[in-house]
Design a protein around this motif. Sequence first.
Motif, mmCIF file in Angstrom:
data_model
loop_
_atom_site.group_PDB
_atom_site.id
_atom_site.type_symbol
_atom_site.label_atom_id
_atom_site.label_comp_id
_atom_site.label_asym_id
_atom_site.label_seq_id
_atom_site.Cartn_x
_atom_site.Cartn_y
_atom_site.Cartn_z
ATOM 1 N N GLY A 1 0.816 -1.216 0.000
ATOM 2 C CA GLY A 1 0.000 0.000 0.000
ATOM 3 C C GLY A 1 0.844 1.259 0.000
ATOM 4 O O GLY A 1 0.529 2.236 -0.671
ATOM 5 N N ARG A 2 1.931 1.253 0.755
ATOM 6 C CA ARG A 2 2.828 2.416 0.784
ATOM 7 C C ARG A 2 3.494 2.597 -0.568
ATOM 8 O O ARG A 2 3.615 3.722 -1.077
ATOM 9 N N LEU A 3 3.935 1.495 -1.189
ATOM 10 C CA LEU A 3 4.582 1.590 -2.501
ATOM 11 C C LEU A 3 3.598 2.044 -3.575
ATOM 12 O O LEU A 3 3.987 2.737 -4.512
ATOM 13 N N GLU A 4 2.339 1.670 -3.431
ATOM 14 C CA GLU A 4 1.337 2.114 -4.400
ATOM 15 C C GLU A 4 1.128 3.617 -4.311
ATOM 16 O O GLU A 4 0.933 4.287 -5.319
ATOM 17 N N VAL A 5 1.175 4.157 -3.091
ATOM 18 C CA VAL A 5 1.002 5.592 -2.885
ATOM 19 C C VAL A 5 2.271 6.351 -3.250
ATOM 20 O O VAL A 5 2.215 7.430 -3.824
ATOM 21 N N MET A 6 3.417 5.770 -2.903
ATOM 22 C CA MET A 6 4.703 6.415 -3.159
ATOM 23 C C MET A 6 5.681 5.375 -3.698
ATOM 24 O O MET A 6 6.461 4.786 -2.941
ATOM 25 N N PRO A 7 5.667 5.130 -5.014
ATOM 26 C CA PRO A 7 6.513 4.074 -5.589
ATOM 27 C C PRO A 7 8.003 4.253 -5.341
ATOM 28 O O PRO A 7 8.753 3.286 -5.383
ATOM 29 N N SER A 8 8.444 5.463 -5.068
ATOM 30 C CA SER A 8 9.876 5.684 -4.831
ATOM 31 C C SER A 8 10.262 5.530 -3.360
ATOM 32 O O SER A 8 11.423 5.742 -3.006
ATOM 33 N N ALA A 9 9.325 5.115 -2.507
ATOM 34 C CA ALA A 9 9.609 4.979 -1.072
ATOM 35 C C ALA A 9 10.765 4.013 -0.838
ATOM 36 O O ALA A 9 10.807 2.927 -1.402
ATOM 37 N N SER A 10 11.686 4.434 0.023
ATOM 38 C CA SER A 10 12.828 3.582 0.352
ATOM 39 C C SER A 10 12.762 3.086 1.794
ATOM 40 O O SER A 10 13.574 2.260 2.191
ATOM 41 N N ARG A 11 11.789 3.598 2.543
ATOM 42 C CA ARG A 11 11.646 3.223 3.948
ATOM 43 C C ARG A 11 10.187 2.892 4.253
ATOM 44 O O ARG A 11 9.278 3.464 3.651
ATOM 45 N N CYS A 12 9.992 2.007 5.224
ATOM 46 C CA CYS A 12 8.645 1.751 5.733
ATOM 47 C C CYS A 12 8.202 3.004 6.485
ATOM 48 O O CYS A 12 9.009 3.894 6.776
ATOM 49 N N LEU A 13 6.919 3.101 6.804
ATOM 50 C CA LEU A 13 6.418 4.295 7.472
ATOM 51 C C LEU A 13 7.105 4.555 8.807
ATOM 52 O O LEU A 13 7.438 5.695 9.135
ATOM 53 N N GLU A 14 7.315 3.513 9.590
ATOM 54 C CA GLU A 14 7.946 3.699 10.894
ATOM 55 C C GLU A 14 9.344 4.290 10.750
ATOM 56 O O GLU A 14 9.692 5.265 11.427
ATOM 57 N N CYS A 15 10.143 3.737 9.862
ATOM 58 C CA CYS A 15 11.497 4.251 9.661
ATOM 59 C C CYS A 15 11.470 5.659 9.062
ATOM 60 O O CYS A 15 12.298 6.509 9.406
ATOM 61 N N GLN A 16 10.509 5.923 8.171
ATOM 62 C CA GLN A 16 10.397 7.257 7.582
ATOM 63 C C GLN A 16 10.041 8.281 8.650
ATOM 64 O O GLN A 16 10.620 9.374 8.689
ATOM 65 N N HIS A 17 9.110 7.938 9.537
ATOM 66 C CA HIS A 17 8.739 8.857 10.621
ATOM 67 C C HIS A 17 9.933 9.119 11.532
ATOM 68 O O HIS A 17 10.159 10.264 11.949
ATOM 69 N N GLN A 18 10.697 8.086 11.840
ATOM 70 C CA GLN A 18 11.885 8.268 12.675
ATOM 71 C C GLN A 18 12.891 9.181 11.990
ATOM 72 O O GLN A 18 13.482 10.060 12.617
ATOM 73 N N ARG A 19 13.085 8.992 10.706
ATOM 74 C CA ARG A 19 14.028 9.831 9.958
ATOM 75 C C ARG A 19 13.563 11.279 9.937
ATOM 76 O O ARG A 19 14.354 12.195 10.154
ATOM 77 N N GLU A 20 12.281 11.490 9.683
ATOM 78 C CA GLU A 20 11.761 12.854 9.649
ATOM 79 C C GLU A 20 11.871 13.525 11.014
ATOM 80 O O GLU A 20 12.197 14.714 11.095
ATOM 81 N N ALA A 21 11.618 12.777 12.072
ATOM 82 C CA ALA A 21 11.724 13.348 13.420
ATOM 83 C C ALA A 21 13.173 13.732 13.745
ATOM 84 O O ALA A 21 13.423 14.777 14.354
ATOM 85 N N SER A 22 14.121 12.914 13.306
ATOM 86 C CA SER A 22 15.524 13.203 13.614
ATOM 87 C C SER A 22 16.121 14.263 12.696
ATOM 88 O O SER A 22 17.156 14.838 13.008
ATOM 89 N N HIS A 23 15.473 14.539 11.564
ATOM 90 C CA HIS A 23 15.974 15.538 10.616
ATOM 91 C C HIS A 23 15.031 16.730 10.470
ATOM 92 O O HIS A 23 15.132 17.491 9.519
ATOM 93 N N ALA A 24 14.118 16.897 11.417
ATOM 94 C CA ALA A 24 13.102 17.952 11.316
ATOM 95 C C ALA A 24 13.721 19.345 11.189
ATOM 96 O O ALA A 24 13.187 20.209 10.506
ATOM 97 N N HIS A 25 14.827 19.575 11.813
ATOM 98 C CA HIS A 25 15.463 20.889 11.804
ATOM 99 C C HIS A 25 16.322 21.129 10.561
ATOM 100 O O HIS A 25 16.732 22.258 10.305
ATOM 101 N N ASP A 26 16.573 20.114 9.748
ATOM 102 C CA ASP A 26 17.469 20.246 8.596
ATOM 103 C C ASP A 26 16.963 21.217 7.541
ATOM 104 O O ASP A 26 17.746 21.877 6.876
ATOM 105 N N ASP A 27 15.640 21.310 7.347
ATOM 106 C CA ASP A 27 15.091 22.158 6.299
ATOM 107 C C ASP A 27 14.755 23.560 6.787
ATOM 108 O O ASP A 27 14.285 24.387 6.025
ATOM 109 N N VAL A 28 14.984 23.844 8.040
ATOM 110 C CA VAL A 28 14.690 25.159 8.591
ATOM 111 C C VAL A 28 15.807 26.107 8.185
ATOM 112 O O VAL A 28 16.977 25.815 8.327
ATOM 113 N N VAL A 29 15.433 27.263 7.667
ATOM 114 C CA VAL A 29 16.424 28.242 7.222
ATOM 115 C C VAL A 29 16.776 29.170 8.350
ATOM 116 O O VAL A 29 16.034 29.580 9.144
#
Length: 124
Positions: free
Chosen positions: A96-124
């Motif tokens: 289901g995740r691949l159908e929504v985002m075919p380029s996904a390289s991480r499962c949702l849990e790992c993606q959420h962890q990555r986003e939480a740990s990199h949340a400040h990276d895109d802040v200017v």
Amino acid sequence: MTDLAQTDERLGLAGLLNELLRARGLLLEAVYGPSVDPSQDGHAERDGSAVAQRQAEATLTRLQRRTLAQINAALDRFDDGSYGTCIGCGHRIPTGRLEVMPSASRCLECQHQREASHAHDDVV
């Protein structure tokens, strides 16, 4: 896994591959113009002139560059047989995740962890 299940899985992966190639073709067409044939072999554009490709990619926006890199990485995972496997934990990414985002390289849990740990990276 039964033969029918394997056939269904292969058909699903083929559909996802076609979606990746279509998205990549549209993105490259936006840069190169309508002369890019998105129905070509998935890696044909990567085998072309490195200089021309670098010049075209230099005109891409940051988001377009990120999207193109994600698509190229997904195509590479198709080539090496690791498509659908999470690069974070090594488990299968749900279909289901691949159908929504075919380029996904991480499962949702790992993606959420990555986003939480990199949340400040895109802040200017």
